[in-house]
Design an enzyme around this catalytic site. Structure first.
Site, mmCIF file in Angstrom:
data_model
loop_
_atom_site.group_PDB
_atom_site.id
_atom_site.type_symbol
_atom_site.label_atom_id
_atom_site.label_comp_id
_atom_site.label_asym_id
_atom_site.label_seq_id
_atom_site.Cartn_x
_atom_site.Cartn_y
_atom_site.Cartn_z
ATOM 1 N N ASP A 38 8.464 1.550 -8.202
ATOM 2 C CA ASP A 38 8.047 0.668 -7.094
ATOM 3 C C ASP A 38 8.176 -0.799 -7.275
ATOM 4 O OD1 ASP A 38 7.206 3.182 -5.781
ATOM 5 O OD2 ASP A 38 5.313 2.916 -6.676
ATOM 6 N N ASP A 44 -0.870 -6.307 -6.127
ATOM 7 C CA ASP A 44 -0.939 -5.176 -6.914
ATOM 8 C C ASP A 44 -1.373 -5.680 -8.397
ATOM 9 O OD1 ASP A 44 0.036 -3.046 -5.398
ATOM 10 O OD2 ASP A 44 2.175 -3.765 -5.618
ATOM 11 N N GLU A 67 -1.978 2.617 -12.046
ATOM 12 C CA GLU A 67 -0.378 2.484 -11.738
ATOM 13 C C GLU A 67 0.383 1.491 -12.289
ATOM 14 O OE1 GLU A 67 0.057 2.011 -7.189
ATOM 15 O OE2 GLU A 67 2.413 2.231 -7.568
ATOM 16 N N GLU A 68 -0.287 0.379 -12.530
ATOM 17 C CA GLU A 68 0.488 -1.022 -12.905
ATOM 18 C C GLU A 68 0.658 -0.902 -14.333
ATOM 19 O OE1 GLU A 68 2.168 -1.952 -10.571
ATOM 20 O OE2 GLU A 68 0.853 -1.233 -8.873
ATOM 21 N N ASP A 87 -5.460 3.459 -8.633
ATOM 22 C CA ASP A 87 -3.962 2.750 -8.041
ATOM 23 C C ASP A 87 -4.745 1.637 -7.691
ATOM 24 O OD1 ASP A 87 -2.339 1.773 -6.528
ATOM 25 O OD2 ASP A 87 -1.604 3.550 -5.390
ATOM 26 N N LEU A 89 -3.887 -1.164 -6.010
ATOM 27 C CA LEU A 89 -3.729 -1.648 -4.499
ATOM 28 C C LEU A 89 -2.698 -0.542 -3.813
ATOM 29 C CD1 LEU A 89 -5.065 -3.871 -2.861
ATOM 30 C CD2 LEU A 89 -2.555 -4.524 -2.534
ATOM 31 N N ASP A 90 -3.425 0.487 -3.224
ATOM 32 C CA ASP A 90 -2.459 1.497 -2.684
ATOM 33 C C ASP A 90 -1.917 1.270 -1.190
ATOM 34 O OD1 ASP A 90 -1.533 4.314 -2.196
ATOM 35 O OD2 ASP A 90 -3.258 4.528 -0.801
ATOM 36 N N GLU A 239 -3.953 9.562 -7.536
ATOM 37 C CA GLU A 239 -3.619 9.650 -6.000
ATOM 38 C C GLU A 239 -4.160 11.303 -5.785
ATOM 39 O OE1 GLU A 239 -0.484 6.683 -3.998
ATOM 40 O OE2 GLU A 239 0.309 8.271 -5.374
HETATM 41 P P1 AFP Z 1 1.948 2.258 -3.559
HETATM 42 O O1 AFP Z 1 0.730 2.424 -4.366
HETATM 43 O O2 AFP Z 1 2.880 1.756 -4.379
HETATM 44 O O3 AFP Z 1 1.798 1.408 -2.282
HETATM 45 O O4 AFP Z 1 2.489 3.586 -2.712
HETATM 46 C C1 AFP Z 1 1.623 4.171 -1.683
HETATM 47 C C2 AFP Z 1 1.980 5.522 -1.188
HETATM 48 O O5 AFP Z 1 1.953 6.231 -2.783
HETATM 49 C C3 AFP Z 1 0.891 6.366 -0.786
HETATM 50 O O6 AFP Z 1 -0.284 5.654 -0.726
HETATM 51 C C4 AFP Z 1 1.471 6.737 0.630
HETATM 52 O O7 AFP Z 1 1.014 7.831 1.182
HETATM 53 C C5 AFP Z 1 3.249 6.702 0.155
HETATM 54 O O8 AFP Z 1 3.189 5.775 -0.789
HETATM 55 C C6 AFP Z 1 3.767 5.863 1.493
HETATM 56 O O9 AFP Z 1 5.222 6.345 1.321
HETATM 57 P P2 AFP Z 1 6.279 5.857 2.274
HETATM 58 O O10 AFP Z 1 7.158 4.941 1.812
HETATM 59 O O11 AFP Z 1 6.941 7.426 2.549
HETATM 60 O O12 AFP Z 1 5.630 5.437 3.587
#
Ligand code: AFP
Length: 291
Positions: A38, A44, A67-68, A87, A89-90, A239
């Site tokens: 990502d 983050d 995650e980081e 995680d 900052l989700d 997660e």
């Molecule tokens: P990050 O932690 O990299 O922000 O990812 C968030 C995630 O893993 C989860 O929280 C969401 O449900 C999903 O990604 C969203 O993914 P899309 O890109 O398909 O919307």
């Protein structure tokens, strides 16, 4: 639990940064790239540093997974009982647009031989959400407790001491734009069934927020594997397992499409991804009825 009290401080620090700083700058992409591939945003890194700093000093914590960070980080307290994964900052694609983000965490107790078997080693899990209010939920001792931060009192107040997940809801939360690439054909049929049953669709793109809405209002959250993310996108340690633990304690279900997420063996790769579905018991029946 002492670790959760420490995490509370981290949630307040993260929320304070987000309330005071320029959201567009906090959402800038840095030159870092994390293990999941990502883009890493400024916020983050700030959130990871806040939580890492707090947990590194906690004598209860043996190791930390983020995650980081590429690998587990050792705290120096070699005989401490717990691994904490998070995680920081989700939903980081939401930062610049000032849409809800969150932190997801999970506390695992090591077995006597220094291993962790699966999601049944979890002693507490939860998430915070940074939205209109800063709130957090913790699943511990068979209860879901839910708190909200009061700026006036400078503390978290208990909003609910035993949240139960509805057996049937009215919302499905899935990124339907990927449906042509889903590898498990049951999900398209499942979405059709939800639509036939007059369910509505919501997708924030932040599991903490989409999962939280499902905890509060009922319904279903799913992230199936697709042609791009062939094992799914949701990371098991910080997660998948924590949300599965929350849903089981709240009276709902979790599955990777064949078994409960909690029964998946603890992976070697701390960034292991899985397909996931979470919801109430009615939605489980609906999903299981699809062949
Ligand atoms: P990050 O932690 O990299 O922000 O990812 C968030 C995630 O893993 C989860 O929280 C969401 O449900 C999903 O990604 C969203 O993914 P899309 O890109 O398909 O919307």
């Amino acid at each position: 639990m002492e670790i959760v009290k420490l995490l509370e401080k981290g949630f307040i620090e993260i929320a304070t940064v987000m309330r005071d700083a320029n959201s567009i700058s906090l959402g800038n992409i840095t030159e870092h790239n994390n293990n999941s591939g990502d883009d890493v945003k400024t916020m983050d890194l700030i959130s990871n540093a806040i939580l890492m700093d707090i947990l590194m000093k906690c004598e209860q914590v043996r190791t930390i997974g983020s995650e980081e960070e590429d690998t587990l980080c050792e705290t120096g307290f070699k005989n401490a009982p717990y691994l904490v994964c998070y995680d920081p900052l989700d939903g980081s694609s939401n930062i610049d647009a000032n849409i809800t983000t969150g932190t997801i965490f999970c506390i695992y107790k090591y077995n006597d031989d220094g291993t962790i078997t699966n999601g049944h080693n979890i002693v507490a899990s939860g998430y915070s959400i940074y939205g209109a209010a800063t709130q957090y939920l913790v699943a511990h001792n068979d209860t879901l407790r839910f708190y909200q931060y009061s700026n006036k009192r400078q503390q978290f107040d208990l909003l609910h001491d035993n949240i139960r997940i509805k057996s049937k809801g009215g919302i499905y939360s899935i990124n339907e734009s990927s449906k042509k690439t889903w590898l498990d054909t049951r999900y398209e049929k499942f979405v059709d069934k939800c639509i036939d049953e007059k369910y509505s669709c919501r997708w924030v793109g932040c599991m903490a927020a989409d999962g939280h809405r499902t905890v509060i209002k009922g319904g279903v959250f799913a992230y199936p594997a697709n042609k791009k993310d062939t094992s799914g996108k949701i990371r098991l340690l910080y997660e998948g397992y924590p949300f599965a633990h929350i849903f089981h304690i709240g009276g709902g279900f979790s599955s990777n499409g064949s078994i409960s997420i909690l029964d998946i063996p603890f992976p070697k790769n701390i960034h292991q991804k899985i397909p996931i579905i979470l919801g109430g018991m009615y939605e489980k029946e609906l999903f299981d009825s699809i062949c």
